[in-house]
Design a protein around this motif. Structure first.
Motif, PDB file in Angstrom:
ATOM      1  N   ARG A   1       0.850  -1.192   0.000  1.00  0.00           N
ATOM      2  CA  ARG A   1       0.000   0.000   0.000  1.00  0.00           C
ATOM      3  C   ARG A   1       0.881   1.235   0.000  1.00  0.00           C
ATOM      4  O   ARG A   1       1.787   1.366   0.828  1.00  0.00           O
ATOM      5  CB  ARG A   1      -0.910  -0.010   1.230  1.00  0.00           C
ATOM      6  CG  ARG A   1      -1.806   1.236   1.343  1.00  0.00           C
ATOM      7  CD  ARG A   1      -2.529   1.246   2.681  1.00  0.00           C
ATOM      8  NE  ARG A   1      -3.343   2.423   2.841  1.00  0.00           N
ATOM      9  CZ  ARG A   1      -2.896   3.609   3.235  1.00  0.00           C
ATOM     10  NH1 ARG A   1      -1.591   3.757   3.510  1.00  0.00           N
ATOM     11  NH2 ARG A   1      -3.705   4.656   3.355  1.00  0.00           N
TER      12      ARG A   1
ATOM     13  N   ALA B   1       1.535   5.422   0.371  1.00  0.00           N
ATOM     14  CA  ALA B   1       1.100   6.397   1.366  1.00  0.00           C
ATOM     15  C   ALA B   1      -0.061   7.225   0.833  1.00  0.00           C
ATOM     16  O   ALA B   1      -0.166   7.498  -0.360  1.00  0.00           O
ATOM     17  CB  ALA B   1       2.274   7.304   1.740  1.00  0.00           C
TER      18      ALA B   1
ATOM     19  N   ASP C   1      -3.029   9.593   5.924  1.00  0.00           N
ATOM     20  CA  ASP C   1      -2.389   8.565   6.753  1.00  0.00           C
ATOM     21  C   ASP C   1      -2.100   9.063   8.165  1.00  0.00           C
ATOM     22  O   ASP C   1      -2.132   8.286   9.115  1.00  0.00           O
ATOM     23  CB  ASP C   1      -1.102   8.072   6.093  1.00  0.00           C
ATOM     24  CG  ASP C   1      -1.377   7.101   4.959  1.00  0.00           C
ATOM     25  OD1 ASP C   1      -2.569   6.888   4.638  1.00  0.00           O
ATOM     26  OD2 ASP C   1      -0.415   6.553   4.393  1.00  0.00           O
TER      27      ASP C   1
ATOM     28  N   VAL D   1      -5.519   4.403   7.267  1.00  0.00           N
ATOM     29  CA  VAL D   1      -4.540   3.448   6.735  1.00  0.00           C
ATOM     30  C   VAL D   1      -5.121   2.035   6.643  1.00  0.00           C
ATOM     31  O   VAL D   1      -4.534   1.153   6.017  1.00  0.00           O
ATOM     32  CB  VAL D   1      -3.262   3.431   7.594  1.00  0.00           C
ATOM     33  CG1 VAL D   1      -2.524   4.753   7.495  1.00  0.00           C
ATOM     34  CG2 VAL D   1      -3.582   3.080   9.040  1.00  0.00           C
TER      35      VAL D   1
END
Length: 212
Positions: A69, A71, A75, A101
């Motif tokens: 994943r 950023a 986040d 996230v």
């Protein structure tokens, strides 16, 4: 005459016994074995042939790999963008109380934003005449909200809204949220005349991929 015949019979019997003894003392050759073939070779040739089976390595199943994943803008929970608008700037604060996230395509997402103006003359009136937000998951773009009321954005006032984003398509790997502000800005303080400015912004929200 009888004595001579008996003696001949005894001699014939003795010769027969002697010949039998000589025959029993002799070992006849093994005619079933080829000349020069040893007993060990015979045993080897008599043993059944066996075929070695190739070794087969055990089959192991590889565990599914979760795609990495990247950023995202939320986040850390919040992000601030500054967008130029003439001699002013519109500052847009984005934030969420959820754990962004961990968002997946199936999750409903709640995002909040607040916009205010910095710079320029504080005496010129500024209003928001239309605010719209859309979400694009790579497969479709949907309208999140649209507000056509007139709201004062002249400092120190701000425009605040909450965005409730519906779940995305199951194949979505990221979500982009776009917002647009249509502003009416007074040409001069107290003039009663306005010009329009459009301000746009967006945030990127990567989604966690679920392993089936």
């Amino acid at each position: 005459m009888r004595a001579r015949g008996a003696r001949r019979g005894a001699v014939g019997l003795g010769a027969a016994l002697t010949l039998g003894a000589l025959l029993s003392g002799c070992q006849l050759p093994d005619v079933g074995m080829s000349p020069g073939l040893s007993a060990a070779a015979a045993e080897t040739s008599a043993a059944p042939a066996t075929t070695a089976r190739p070794s087969v390595a055990p089959v192991t199943e590889e565990a599914p790999v979760t795609p990495a994943r990247v950023a995202g803008d939320l986040d850390t929970g919040s992000v601030t963008h500054t967008v130029a608008a003439g001699d002013r700037s519109v500052v847009i604060d984005w934030w969420t109380d959820q754990e962004s996230v961990a968002w997946t395509a199936a999750d409903a997402k709640t995002i909040q934003l607040s916009a205010h103006v910095e710079g320029g003359s504080a005496k010129q009136e500024i209003t928001v005449t239309r605010f719209a937000a859309t979400a694009d998951d790579g497969t479709a773009r949907t309208t999140v909200t649209e507000d056509r009321g007139e709201f004062v954005l002249t400092p120190p006032f701000s425009y605040t809204s909450a965005l409730n984003v519906a779940p995305s398509a199951a194949t979505a790997t990221a979500l982009t949220v776009y917002v647009q502000f249509d502003l009416l800005v007074e040409t001069a303080s107290g003039s009663g005349e306005y010009f329009r400015q459009t301000v746009q912004d967006s945030i990127e929200l990567p989604l966690v991929q679920e392993i089936p």
